[in-house]
Design a protein around this motif. Structure first.
Motif, mmCIF file in Angstrom:
data_model
loop_
_atom_site.group_PDB
_atom_site.id
_atom_site.type_symbol
_atom_site.label_atom_id
_atom_site.label_comp_id
_atom_site.label_asym_id
_atom_site.label_seq_id
_atom_site.Cartn_x
_atom_site.Cartn_y
_atom_site.Cartn_z
ATOM 1 N N SER A 88 -91.177 -18.057 85.235
ATOM 2 C CA SER A 88 -89.833 -17.486 85.206
ATOM 3 C C SER A 88 -89.850 -16.118 84.527
ATOM 4 O O SER A 88 -90.721 -15.844 83.700
ATOM 5 N N PRO A 89 -88.893 -15.247 84.842
ATOM 6 C CA PRO A 89 -88.837 -13.937 84.166
ATOM 7 C C PRO A 89 -88.693 -14.057 82.654
ATOM 8 O O PRO A 89 -89.273 -13.255 81.912
ATOM 9 N N GLY A 90 -87.929 -15.049 82.172
ATOM 10 C CA GLY A 90 -87.781 -15.230 80.740
ATOM 11 C C GLY A 90 -89.089 -15.545 80.062
ATOM 12 O O GLY A 90 -89.383 -15.040 78.969
ATOM 13 N N LEU A 111 -83.369 -20.010 75.369
ATOM 14 C CA LEU A 111 -83.051 -18.835 74.568
ATOM 15 C C LEU A 111 -83.492 -17.586 75.319
ATOM 16 O O LEU A 111 -84.529 -17.602 76.001
ATOM 17 N N PRO A 112 -82.741 -16.489 75.213
ATOM 18 C CA PRO A 112 -83.211 -15.228 75.803
ATOM 19 C C PRO A 112 -84.436 -14.726 75.056
ATOM 20 O O PRO A 112 -84.626 -15.045 73.870
ATOM 21 N N LEU A 148 -89.525 -21.450 68.667
ATOM 22 C CA LEU A 148 -88.617 -20.514 69.326
ATOM 23 C C LEU A 148 -89.205 -20.004 70.632
ATOM 24 O O LEU A 148 -88.487 -19.854 71.634
ATOM 25 N N ARG A 149 -90.513 -19.763 70.626
ATOM 26 C CA ARG A 149 -91.165 -19.306 71.855
ATOM 27 C C ARG A 149 -91.106 -20.385 72.931
ATOM 28 O O ARG A 149 -90.874 -20.100 74.119
ATOM 29 N N ALA A 150 -91.293 -21.644 72.545
ATOM 30 C CA ALA A 150 -91.201 -22.736 73.514
ATOM 31 C C ALA A 150 -89.794 -22.840 74.100
ATOM 32 O O ALA A 150 -89.630 -23.080 75.299
ATOM 33 N N MET A 151 -88.776 -22.637 73.264
ATOM 34 C CA MET A 151 -87.399 -22.656 73.759
ATOM 35 C C MET A 151 -87.140 -21.476 74.676
ATOM 36 O O MET A 151 -86.407 -21.595 75.676
#
Length: 366
Positions: free
Chosen positions: A271-273, A339-340, A330-333
């Motif tokens: 995904s782009p995110g 998360l953006p 946070l990176r996993a989310m």
């Protein structure tokens, strides 16, 4: 008190930078050695079952080394900084530097260049060395696999088309069960192609074998079966190395590859995110190492009478590990799209920087 001469400042900078680099390299070697041993304990049996022998074990360890080195770098900086600062404090070197007029901020400034150097080396490692070594490892592992049909299946999009590949064999030169879903400019499905296998030759490119498919007209609700072809060329921009990369899941990617994926120029299954978060995390690595250095700074306040009985290094180590864990969460989310990318990478840096500064200011005002 006379102002320190430029020469004395350079001497102190070289001394502190050399001490930090030596301990970081030492910790990195120890951690990577342990990780290599654990990896080989898991992979030695499959390597020997493939009759690759001792050379196969050495090849695996060598190609896996950059990935392990990249993962061990943050923890090595944390432990190396703690070791250096604790040793200097217990040896009264910190007391001497403070008596000479060196503040906590001044000490941190002297350690910043070496930390930034390690961070830049980490960026080069993540961007150029690790993707290539992991690509070579995946191709070698696939080429020596006696049962490639049990491998990983995957989807990817190339332009507006979607493609499914059941498995990859022969280091990416052979594909099993390829389904191509061709869409028009309105993203409407117009044709499907199914081939039980595909082969790559450098001169002729990709060839699909025993191809059948459907012509689809959604406006008229009409479906026509295409005649079966024993072989047909497959116009794709992908090379065997690209299929190896796609078959390995979340493989390390270079910056140019990530940018190409975001622009739609390189086929992608991410995904782009996920791609944006990975790109931001890579170039924020020097900032992360500076935060870890800041977290280690409070050990310079170990009371002289306490010595090695002080729990301060343990608390600093725990805070640094917590920072690494929070960054990972946070990176996993961010990878999951919860998360953006900026929220998945930046807040942990700010929160732990403010926390470390609070501890340092509190000790300064005592």
């Amino acid at each position: 008190m006379s102002k320190p001469s430029p020469n004395s400042r350079y001497v102190l900078l070289r001394y502190l930078s050399g001490a930090l680099l030596f301990r970081v390299v030492f910790c990195c070697c120890v951690l990577v050695s342990l990780l290599e041993i654990l990896a080989l304990l898991e992979q030695t049996t499959p390597i020997l079952q493939r009759h690759l022998g001792i050379s196969g074990i050495v090849n695996y360890a060598a190609m896996r080394l950059p990935f392990l080195l990249s993962g061990a770098l943050p923890l090595s900086v944390l432990i190396g900084a703690l070791l250096m600062l604790t040793q200097m404090t217990l040896a009264s070197e910190m007391a001497i530097l403070r008596a000479a007029g060196l503040s906590t901020l001044g000490l941190y400034k002297y350690l910043v260049p070496a930390t930034l150097l390690i961070g830049m080396a980490g960026i080069v490692l993540d961007d150029q060395i690790t993707p290539r070594s992991e690509q070579a490892l995946a191709a070698w592992w696939n080429r020596t696999d006696p049962a490639p049909e049990d491998g990983h299946s995957f989807w990817f999009h190339e332009g507006k088309n979607l493609t499914y590949v059941d498995h990859v064999a022969d280091g990416g030169n052979v594909l099993g069960t390829v389904n191509v879903y061709i869409r028009n400019n309105q993203n409407m499905l117009v044709r499907t192609l199914h081939a039980p296998r595909a082969h790559y030759t450098g001169a002729d490119g990709w060839t699909l074998y025993d191809v059948d498919g459907l012509d689809i007209d959604l406006k008229d609700q009409k479906v026509d079966r295409l005649p079966r072809l024993p072989a047909m060329p497959w116009n794709t921009t992908l090379f065997p190395r690209d299929f190896i990369r796609l078959s390995t899941g979340n493989a390390p990617l270079s910056t140019s590859t990530i940018i190409g994926m975001l622009r739609g120029q390189v086929p992608s299954d991410s995904s782009p995110g996920f791609l944006k978060a990975g790109l931001m995390e890579r170039f924020l690595r020097p900032a992360s190492l500076l935060v870890l250095l800041l977290i280690a700074m409070p050990v310079i306040y170990i009371p002289p009478r306490t010595g090695t009985r002080s729990w301060l290094p343990v608390w600093c180590l725990g805070a640094g590990l917590l920072f690494i864990v929070v960054q990972g969460l946070l990176r996993a989310m961010g990878n999951a799209g919860l998360l953006p990318p900026p929220v998945a990478t930046v807040p942990a840096l700010i929160i732990f920087t403010l926390g470390a500064l609070t501890v340092l200011l509190r000790n300064e005002t005592r």
